[in-house]
Design a protein around this motif. Structure first.
Motif, PDB file in Angstrom:
ATOM      1  N   UNK A 263      11.635 -15.744   1.141  1.00  0.00           N
ATOM      2  CA  UNK A 263      10.612 -16.292   2.032  1.00  0.00           C
ATOM      3  C   UNK A 263      10.019 -15.248   2.983  1.00  0.00           C
ATOM      4  N   UNK A 264      10.279 -13.966   2.711  1.00  0.00           N
ATOM      5  CA  UNK A 264       9.585 -12.886   3.416  1.00  0.00           C
ATOM      6  C   UNK A 264       8.651 -12.190   2.431  1.00  0.00           C
TER       7      UNK A 264
ATOM      8  N   UNK B 155       0.263   1.441  -2.634  1.00  0.00           N
ATOM      9  CA  UNK B 155       0.603   0.033  -2.866  1.00  0.00           C
ATOM     10  C   UNK B 155       0.333  -0.312  -4.325  1.00  0.00           C
ATOM     11  N   UNK B 156       1.240  -1.079  -4.925  1.00  0.00           N
ATOM     12  CA  UNK B 156       1.074  -1.526  -6.304  1.00  0.00           C
ATOM     13  C   UNK B 156       0.887  -3.035  -6.383  1.00  0.00           C
ATOM     14  N   UNK B 157       1.802  -3.788  -5.768  1.00  0.00           N
ATOM     15  CA  UNK B 157       1.754  -5.251  -5.870  1.00  0.00           C
ATOM     16  C   UNK B 157       2.468  -5.859  -4.681  1.00  0.00           C
ATOM     17  N   UNK B 158       2.019  -7.045  -4.286  1.00  0.00           N
ATOM     18  CA  UNK B 158       2.655  -7.746  -3.179  1.00  0.00           C
ATOM     19  C   UNK B 158       2.732  -9.228  -3.462  1.00  0.00           C
ATOM     20  N   UNK B 159       3.694  -9.884  -2.826  1.00  0.00           N
ATOM     21  CA  UNK B 159       3.863 -11.325  -2.969  1.00  0.00           C
ATOM     22  C   UNK B 159       4.119 -11.900  -1.587  1.00  0.00           C
ATOM     23  N   UNK B 160       3.549 -13.055  -1.320  1.00  0.00           N
ATOM     24  CA  UNK B 160       3.694 -13.677  -0.010  1.00  0.00           C
ATOM     25  C   UNK B 160       5.091 -14.258   0.168  1.00  0.00           C
TER      26      UNK B 160
ATOM     27  N   UNK C 256       9.614  -9.061   9.416  1.00  0.00           N
ATOM     28  CA  UNK C 256       9.075  -9.546  10.699  1.00  0.00           C
ATOM     29  C   UNK C 256       8.133 -10.722  10.488  1.00  0.00           C
ATOM     30  N   UNK C 257       7.968 -11.137   9.221  1.00  0.00           N
ATOM     31  CA  UNK C 257       6.966 -12.160   8.911  1.00  0.00           C
ATOM     32  C   UNK C 257       7.547 -13.229   7.990  1.00  0.00           C
ATOM     33  N   UNK C 258       8.385 -14.082   8.537  1.00  0.00           N
ATOM     34  CA  UNK C 258       8.959 -15.171   7.747  1.00  0.00           C
ATOM     35  C   UNK C 258       7.843 -16.074   7.235  1.00  0.00           C
ATOM     36  N   UNK C 259       7.826 -16.293   5.933  1.00  0.00           N
ATOM     37  CA  UNK C 259       6.796 -17.097   5.276  1.00  0.00           C
ATOM     38  C   UNK C 259       5.398 -16.526   5.505  1.00  0.00           C
ATOM     39  N   UNK C 260       5.326 -15.227   5.730  1.00  0.00           N
ATOM     40  CA  UNK C 260       4.056 -14.601   6.022  1.00  0.00           C
ATOM     41  C   UNK C 260       3.217 -14.324   4.790  1.00  0.00           C
ATOM     42  N   UNK C 261       1.994 -13.911   5.050  1.00  0.00           N
ATOM     43  CA  UNK C 261       1.074 -13.554   3.969  1.00  0.00           C
ATOM     44  C   UNK C 261       1.497 -12.220   3.363  1.00  0.00           C
ATOM     45  N   UNK C 262       1.013 -11.962   2.159  1.00  0.00           N
ATOM     46  CA  UNK C 262       1.397 -10.713   1.502  1.00  0.00           C
ATOM     47  C   UNK C 262       0.829  -9.526   2.266  1.00  0.00           C
ATOM     48  N   UNK C 263       1.511  -8.401   2.138  1.00  0.00           N
ATOM     49  CA  UNK C 263       1.147  -7.188   2.862  1.00  0.00           C
ATOM     50  C   UNK C 263       0.804  -6.080   1.872  1.00  0.00           C
ATOM     51  N   UNK C 264      -0.176  -5.258   2.231  1.00  0.00           N
ATOM     52  CA  UNK C 264      -0.575  -4.165   1.351  1.00  0.00           C
ATOM     53  C   UNK C 264      -0.361  -2.786   1.963  1.00  0.00           C
ATOM     54  N   UNK C 265       0.005  -2.740   3.242  1.00  0.00           N
ATOM     55  CA  UNK C 265       0.179  -1.467   3.935  1.00  0.00           C
ATOM     56  C   UNK C 265       1.654  -1.157   4.114  1.00  0.00           C
TER      57      UNK C 265
END
Length: 127
Positions: free
Chosen positions: A31-32, A47-52, A101-110
């Motif tokens: 869930x992170x 960055x290659x891939x991210x998941x929320x 730092x982002x529980x259930x947060x949106x995906x990150x690319x940085x």
């Protein structure tokens, strides 16, 4: 000890497939937001891939869209990167990362948005 451990890298011919795994230990990363990055020799990490955090959103860099798939298994506390139709330019060390730092947060690319990193897994694609 809290850590992320990648596995599944190796040597493959162009056009082949590999699946990278990123197993978490010491705490849950479920869930992170999670991500995969790579760094080729002489190049900056990208960055290659991210998941929320929910797993409902994914995003890919343009060069891997349609070939790579990121997914997560909540029961196994593990994130995967399925890589198909591999190309020599995919050769790099691949790192998984978690943004705790982002529980259930949106995906990150940085990269700076992530605070836990694995040790890396070498992927080599021969032509």
């Amino acid at each position: 000890q809290v850590q992320l451990v990648e596995s599944g890298g190796g040597l493959v011919q162009a056009g082949g497939s590999l699946r990278l795994s990123c197993a978490a230990s010491g705490r849950t990363f479920n869930f992170y937001p999670m991500g995969w990055f790579r760094q080729a020799p002489g190049k900056e990490r990208e960055f290659v891939a991210g998941i929320s955090g929910s797993g409902g959103m994914t995003y890919y860099t343009d060069s891997v869209k349609g070939r790579f798939t990121i997914s997560r298994d909540i029961a196994k506390n593990t994130v995967y990167l399925q890589m198909n139709s591999l190309k020599p330019e995919d050769t790099a060390v691949y790192y998984c990362a978690a943004a705790t730092r982002n529980y259930m947060g949106s995906l990150k690319t940085q990269g700076h948005e992530y605070d836990y990193w694995g040790q890396g897994s070498q992927v080599t694609v021969s032509s």
